[in-house]
Design a protein around this motif. Structure first.
Motif, PDB file in Angstrom:
ATOM      1  N   GLU A  15     -51.690  41.945 -13.459  1.00  0.00           N
ATOM      2  CA  GLU A  15     -51.145  42.993 -12.596  1.00  0.00           C
ATOM      3  C   GLU A  15     -49.930  42.488 -11.815  1.00  0.00           C
ATOM      4  O   GLU A  15     -48.970  43.242 -11.591  1.00  0.00           O
ATOM      5  CB  GLU A  15     -52.219  43.507 -11.647  1.00  0.00           C
ATOM      6  N   LEU A  16     -49.956  41.230 -11.395  1.00  0.00           N
ATOM      7  CA  LEU A  16     -48.793  40.665 -10.720  1.00  0.00           C
ATOM      8  C   LEU A  16     -47.601  40.643 -11.670  1.00  0.00           C
ATOM      9  O   LEU A  16     -46.476  41.034 -11.296  1.00  0.00           O
ATOM     10  CB  LEU A  16     -49.104  39.248 -10.234  1.00  0.00           C
ATOM     11  N   TRP A  17     -47.815  40.203 -12.906  1.00  0.00           N
ATOM     12  CA  TRP A  17     -46.757  40.215 -13.928  1.00  0.00           C
ATOM     13  C   TRP A  17     -46.208  41.631 -14.100  1.00  0.00           C
ATOM     14  O   TRP A  17     -45.000  41.837 -14.097  1.00  0.00           O
ATOM     15  CB  TRP A  17     -47.339  39.674 -15.229  1.00  0.00           C
ATOM     16  N   ARG A  18     -47.119  42.608 -14.220  1.00  0.00           N
ATOM     17  CA  ARG A  18     -46.707  44.007 -14.397  1.00  0.00           C
ATOM     18  C   ARG A  18     -45.829  44.483 -13.254  1.00  0.00           C
ATOM     19  O   ARG A  18     -44.784  45.113 -13.476  1.00  0.00           O
ATOM     20  CB  ARG A  18     -47.954  44.890 -14.494  1.00  0.00           C
ATOM     21  N   ASP A  19     -46.236  44.196 -12.014  1.00  0.00           N
ATOM     22  CA  ASP A  19     -45.489  44.665 -10.850  1.00  0.00           C
ATOM     23  C   ASP A  19     -44.117  43.998 -10.756  1.00  0.00           C
ATOM     24  O   ASP A  19     -43.121  44.654 -10.418  1.00  0.00           O
ATOM     25  CB  ASP A  19     -46.288  44.407  -9.575  1.00  0.00           C
ATOM     26  N   LEU A  20     -44.041  42.706 -11.054  1.00  0.00           N
ATOM     27  CA  LEU A  20     -42.763  42.009 -11.029  1.00  0.00           C
ATOM     28  C   LEU A  20     -41.853  42.516 -12.143  1.00  0.00           C
ATOM     29  O   LEU A  20     -40.643  42.684 -11.947  1.00  0.00           O
ATOM     30  CB  LEU A  20     -42.976  40.503 -11.165  1.00  0.00           C
ATOM     31  N   GLN A  21     -42.427  42.782 -13.301  1.00  0.00           N
ATOM     32  CA  GLN A  21     -41.637  43.299 -14.425  1.00  0.00           C
ATOM     33  C   GLN A  21     -41.039  44.659 -14.078  1.00  0.00           C
ATOM     34  O   GLN A  21     -39.871  44.919 -14.369  1.00  0.00           O
ATOM     35  CB  GLN A  21     -42.516  43.396 -15.670  1.00  0.00           C
ATOM     36  N   ALA A  22     -41.820  45.513 -13.453  1.00  0.00           N
ATOM     37  CA  ALA A  22     -41.318  46.833 -13.062  1.00  0.00           C
ATOM     38  C   ALA A  22     -40.175  46.710 -12.067  1.00  0.00           C
ATOM     39  O   ALA A  22     -39.178  47.432 -12.147  1.00  0.00           O
ATOM     40  CB  ALA A  22     -42.450  47.662 -12.462  1.00  0.00           C
ATOM     41  N   LYS A  23     -40.293  45.767 -11.143  1.00  0.00           N
ATOM     42  CA  LYS A  23     -39.269  45.574 -10.116  1.00  0.00           C
ATOM     43  C   LYS A  23     -37.990  45.000 -10.706  1.00  0.00           C
ATOM     44  O   LYS A  23     -36.886  45.513 -10.448  1.00  0.00           O
ATOM     45  CB  LYS A  23     -39.809  44.638  -9.034  1.00  0.00           C
ATOM     46  N   PHE A  54     -47.016  48.627 -18.561  1.00  0.00           N
ATOM     47  CA  PHE A  54     -45.849  47.835 -18.198  1.00  0.00           C
ATOM     48  C   PHE A  54     -44.581  48.602 -18.545  1.00  0.00           C
ATOM     49  O   PHE A  54     -44.555  49.370 -19.500  1.00  0.00           O
ATOM     50  CB  PHE A  54     -45.844  46.502 -18.942  1.00  0.00           C
ATOM     51  N   GLU A  55     -43.520  48.345 -17.784  1.00  0.00           N
ATOM     52  CA  GLU A  55     -42.264  49.055 -17.988  1.00  0.00           C
ATOM     53  C   GLU A  55     -41.234  48.204 -18.731  1.00  0.00           C
ATOM     54  O   GLU A  55     -41.199  46.991 -18.578  1.00  0.00           O
ATOM     55  CB  GLU A  55     -41.680  49.478 -16.628  1.00  0.00           C
TER      56      GLU A  55
END
Length: 246
Positions: A15-23, A54-55
């Motif tokens: 989830e941390l990876w996902r949030d950083l990737q989106a940002k 993921f984005e």
């Protein structure tokens, strides 16, 4: 530095990876460097299973932060990606190929040219490292100077033996070489976000030692996370069997 004790590494780190990737992909690329061993495999499986959450996978770059080397002197050459000891092979089989199957997008793997290591300087948005047998991370061996960047190093025998003993799990049939390519302490100091993952009761003593340091000590390479310039960008994710307490 923030310490997280979690029952499983997979979801919280994913989830941390996902949030950083989106940002990061809103305005550019998102570059990740991560370990290629049994410890992060549950994280990779979670990411693949939840890839649709993921984005912008097209904007993601996977930086190969270490690899096995053929030969014992210059000119060094990478081992074949088909070799059972290849970290690149592990990345493709356990993350990149399954991701492409899920998303239809091929995440680009970035790998330094051994003849021009000093020119390889990708910005790493997320650097994930695992705690190794002598406090190493990637192929950063004990005694590595803090000013070291991308480099080729002689792998200590204990490191090679541990990998060989674990080869049936992650690297079946692998013969680990004498030398390896790796990022260095400078890449840790320059990374936007540093995540340390620790799992298993065999890591209890190592985890205790890691947290006992107050400053960088070259003989325990991962103590680099205590350097003031990076400390506030470090998160540790550890399972309860490591003995780490909040």
């Amino acid at each position: 530095m923030h310490i997280n004790v979690v029952e499983s590494l997979a979801q919280p780190v994913g989830e941390l990876w996902r949030d950083l990737q989106a940002k990061e992909t809103k305005d550019g690329f998102f570059s990740v460097a991560a370990p290629l061993s049994s410890t992060p495999r549950p994280i990779y499986r979670w990411i693949v299973d939840n890839a649709s959450m993921f984005e912008r996978w097209k904007a993601v770059r996977f930086v190969l932060m270490d690899e096995q080397i053929e030969g014992s002197s210059v000119p060094f050459r990478y081992i074949s990606p088909e070799d059972p000891a290849s970290y690149e092979r592990f990345a493709m089989q356990n993350l990149l190929i399954p991701l492409e199957g899920k998303t239809g997008t091929a995440v680009r793997l970035e790998k330094p040219d051994l003849d021009r290591l000093e020119t390889f300087s990708p910005k790493i948005n997320l650097l994930m490292v695992a705690l190794g047998v002598r406090g190493n991370y990637a192929n950063v061996m004990p005694g590595t100077d803090i000013n070291t960047g991308w480099h080729v190093t002689r792998l200590i025998e204990e490191f090679r033996q541990v990998h060989t003993q674990a080869s049936s799990d992650s690297y079946a049939g692998a013969a680990f070489r004498e030398f390896g390519m790796s990022l260095g302490p400078q890449q840790v100091l320059e990374a936007d976000n540093v995540v340390v993952i620790i799992s298993g009761s065999k890591k209890r003593a190592l985890a205790e030692e890691l947290l006992s340091y107050k400053a960088f000590t070259p003989e325990f390479p991962l103590s680099i996370i205590h350097e003031p310039s990076v400390r506030q960008r470090v998160q540790i994710f550890a399972t309860p069997d490591t003995g780490i307490r909040l």
